[in-house]
Design a protein around this motif. Structure first.
Motif, mmCIF file in Angstrom:
data_model
loop_
_atom_site.group_PDB
_atom_site.id
_atom_site.type_symbol
_atom_site.label_atom_id
_atom_site.label_comp_id
_atom_site.label_asym_id
_atom_site.label_seq_id
_atom_site.Cartn_x
_atom_site.Cartn_y
_atom_site.Cartn_z
ATOM 1 N N PHE A 256 -43.712 -39.090 -21.341
ATOM 2 C CA PHE A 256 -45.010 -38.418 -21.411
ATOM 3 C C PHE A 256 -45.425 -38.342 -22.870
ATOM 4 C CE2 PHE A 256 -41.668 -35.240 -21.419
ATOM 5 C CZ PHE A 256 -41.949 -34.496 -22.558
ATOM 6 N N ALA A 257 -46.717 -38.171 -23.089
ATOM 7 C CA ALA A 257 -47.188 -37.991 -24.465
ATOM 8 C C ALA A 257 -48.470 -37.168 -24.489
ATOM 9 C CB ALA A 257 -47.406 -39.329 -25.148
ATOM 10 N N CYS A 258 -49.512 -37.637 -23.798
ATOM 11 C CA CYS A 258 -50.822 -36.991 -23.979
ATOM 12 C C CYS A 258 -51.068 -35.830 -23.025
ATOM 13 C CB CYS A 258 -51.930 -38.021 -23.811
ATOM 14 S SG CYS A 258 -52.135 -38.581 -22.102
ATOM 15 N N PHE A 259 -50.435 -35.830 -21.865
ATOM 16 C CA PHE A 259 -50.637 -34.824 -20.809
ATOM 17 C C PHE A 259 -52.068 -34.824 -20.275
ATOM 18 C CE2 PHE A 259 -47.109 -33.180 -23.301
ATOM 19 C CZ PHE A 259 -46.171 -32.908 -22.324
ATOM 20 N N GLY A 261 -53.651 -37.945 -19.034
ATOM 21 C CA GLY A 261 -53.979 -39.134 -18.265
ATOM 22 C C GLY A 261 -54.648 -40.226 -19.064
ATOM 23 N N VAL A 262 -54.441 -40.241 -20.369
ATOM 24 C CA VAL A 262 -55.106 -41.272 -21.165
ATOM 25 C C VAL A 262 -54.147 -42.252 -21.842
ATOM 26 C CG1 VAL A 262 -57.155 -39.872 -21.565
ATOM 27 C CG2 VAL A 262 -55.305 -39.810 -23.223
ATOM 28 N N CYS A 263 -52.866 -41.910 -21.970
ATOM 29 C CA CYS A 263 -51.995 -42.766 -22.788
ATOM 30 C C CYS A 263 -51.139 -43.734 -21.976
ATOM 31 C CB CYS A 263 -51.094 -41.911 -23.673
ATOM 32 S SG CYS A 263 -49.729 -41.132 -22.786
ATOM 33 N N GLY A 264 -50.886 -43.434 -20.732
ATOM 34 C CA GLY A 264 -50.094 -44.329 -19.895
ATOM 35 C C GLY A 264 -48.594 -44.087 -19.939
ATOM 36 N N SER A 265 -48.142 -43.110 -20.706
ATOM 37 C CA SER A 265 -46.694 -42.915 -20.875
ATOM 38 C C SER A 265 -45.989 -42.437 -19.613
ATOM 39 C CB SER A 265 -46.433 -41.878 -21.976
ATOM 40 O OG SER A 265 -46.995 -42.290 -23.177
ATOM 41 N N CYS A 266 -46.697 -41.719 -18.748
ATOM 42 C CA CYS A 266 -46.022 -41.054 -17.626
ATOM 43 C C CYS A 266 -46.203 -41.819 -16.317
ATOM 44 C CB CYS A 266 -46.569 -39.640 -17.471
ATOM 45 S SG CYS A 266 -48.309 -39.653 -17.028
ATOM 46 N N MET A 294 -50.114 -41.552 -12.466
ATOM 47 C CA MET A 294 -49.844 -40.936 -13.753
ATOM 48 C C MET A 294 -49.452 -39.482 -13.463
ATOM 49 S SD MET A 294 -50.592 -43.730 -15.064
ATOM 50 C CE MET A 294 -50.169 -43.386 -16.718
ATOM 51 N N CYS A 296 -48.671 -36.875 -15.178
ATOM 52 C CA CYS A 296 -49.065 -35.698 -15.963
ATOM 53 C C CYS A 296 -50.302 -35.012 -15.409
ATOM 54 C CB CYS A 296 -49.317 -36.086 -17.413
ATOM 55 S SG CYS A 296 -50.751 -37.150 -17.640
HETATM 56 S S1 FES Z 1 -48.727 -38.375 -20.500
HETATM 57 FE FE1 FES Z 1 -50.332 -39.666 -21.161
HETATM 58 S S2 FES Z 1 -51.079 -40.495 -19.276
HETATM 59 FE FE2 FES Z 1 -49.655 -39.017 -18.681
#
Ligand code: FES
Length: 309
Positions: A256-259, A261-266, A294, A296
């Motif tokens: 996770f990173a942005c929480f 829904g914009v970064c794609g990490s989760c 996603m 988050c």
């Molecule tokens: S934490 Fe960035 S899209 Fe979910």
């Protein structure tokens, strides 16, 4: 890896610029224009920021951080606690907004703090001797970060909303008049991105965009079950928590990173059930494929979701 805050600079109202240097060695891992790093603010709290400097500079990472009045602690923490000389934890760069470096012409459109990835793209295109133009829109001059980096550049148009004598940004006309083989990039607030996506359809895969904040409400209603196919775990998502909260709370390792829904990490693979997508990351085709969610920000439309975890 660790980095030291070399300097902090006021860039505009509520926007600070940070120069980071490697704590060990003289070089950071290389990055490409449009890349971001995740910074760890405290255990469990990470935020993503675009690298804004020229990718040829490997001894520095530069980021710009806008204090978000809706901050859930990220930008507020940085503005209040980061100091020159402090050592912070940063990730290696990742690029979810890559530049097509061999395009015959590139059009960079930025709104507000969305200027940050565009600065890196601009520097890269300039280094390569490519044709490019930039359109940068801000509400007012005192909120226009990094303006001095753009001064004197004939191919940059700055729109200042409350200065009617500055040129107006007409996204529809700009996209309609884009040369046939140009690639068009946009990063800015949700309203700008919505308009860009609405008018940019004819560009096809020459349209590129990146959100820096979400424009939809995050799913926090809970009331559904996560079935983890590989581990066999069954996890209830309670009211008030996100899918990511529930997974992490059950000891499942999810990025996770942005929480927002914009970064794609989760991103998590879906095997069965129907997600309630709230992110800005998945394309409509990916949503239709019904094989990813996603965690988050998204929820479930079915009482149970089976995840490939
Ligand atoms: S934490 Fe960035 S899209 Fe979910």
């Amino acid at each position: 890896m660790q980095a030291r805050i070399r300097s902090i600079r006021w860039e505009a109202d509520h926007i600070l610029g940070f120069r980071l240097e490697p704590l060990r060695g003289s070089h950071f891992p290389a990055f490409t224009a449009g890349a971001h790093i995740d910074v760890t603010l405290q255990p469990g709290m990470k935020r993503s920021y675009s690298l804004l400097n020229n990718p040829s500079q490997q001894d520095v990472y530069e980021i710009g951080v806008q204090l978000d009045p809706e901050s859930r602690g990220g930008s507020q923490h940085i503005h209040e606690h980061w100091r020159t000389g402090q050592v912070i934890e940063v990730s290696e760069p990742r690029n979810l907004f890559p530049l097509k470096e061999d395009a015959r012409h590139s059009i960079l459109i930025a709104g507000g703090i969305g200027i940050t990835p565009m600065l890196s793209m601009m520097a890269r295109l300039e280094s390569l001797g490519r044709s490019w133009e930039m359109h940068y829109a801000v509400r007012s001059r005192n909120r226009a970060a990094f303006l001095e980096r753009l001064e004197g550049l004939h191919n940059v148009q700055v729109t200042i909303d409350d200065e009617p004598e500055t040129p107006r940004l007409d996204l529809k006309a700009l996209i309609a008049s884009a040369p046939a083989d140009s690639h068009v990039y946009c990063c800015g607030p949700a309203g700008m991105l919505t308009a860009f996506r609405e008018h940019g359809g004819p560009l096809g895969d020459r349209m590129h965009y990146e959100y820096f904040s979400a424009d939809t409400e995050l799913a926090r209603d809970g009331g559904y079950t996560l079935q983890l196919k590989r581990s066999g775990k069954v996890i209830e998502v309670a009211s008030g928590e996100s899918m990511l909260d529930a997974l992490l709370g059950a000891g499942v390792d999810v990025g996770f990173a942005c929480f927002e829904g914009v970064c794609g990490s989760c991103r998590v693979p879906v095997v069965d059930g129907v997600p309630d997508h709230r992110d800005q990351f998945l394309t409509q085709a990916e949503r239709d494929a019904n094989n990813a969610v996603m965690a988050c920000c998204s929820g479930a439309r079915t009482t149970s979701l089976t995840l490939d975890l």
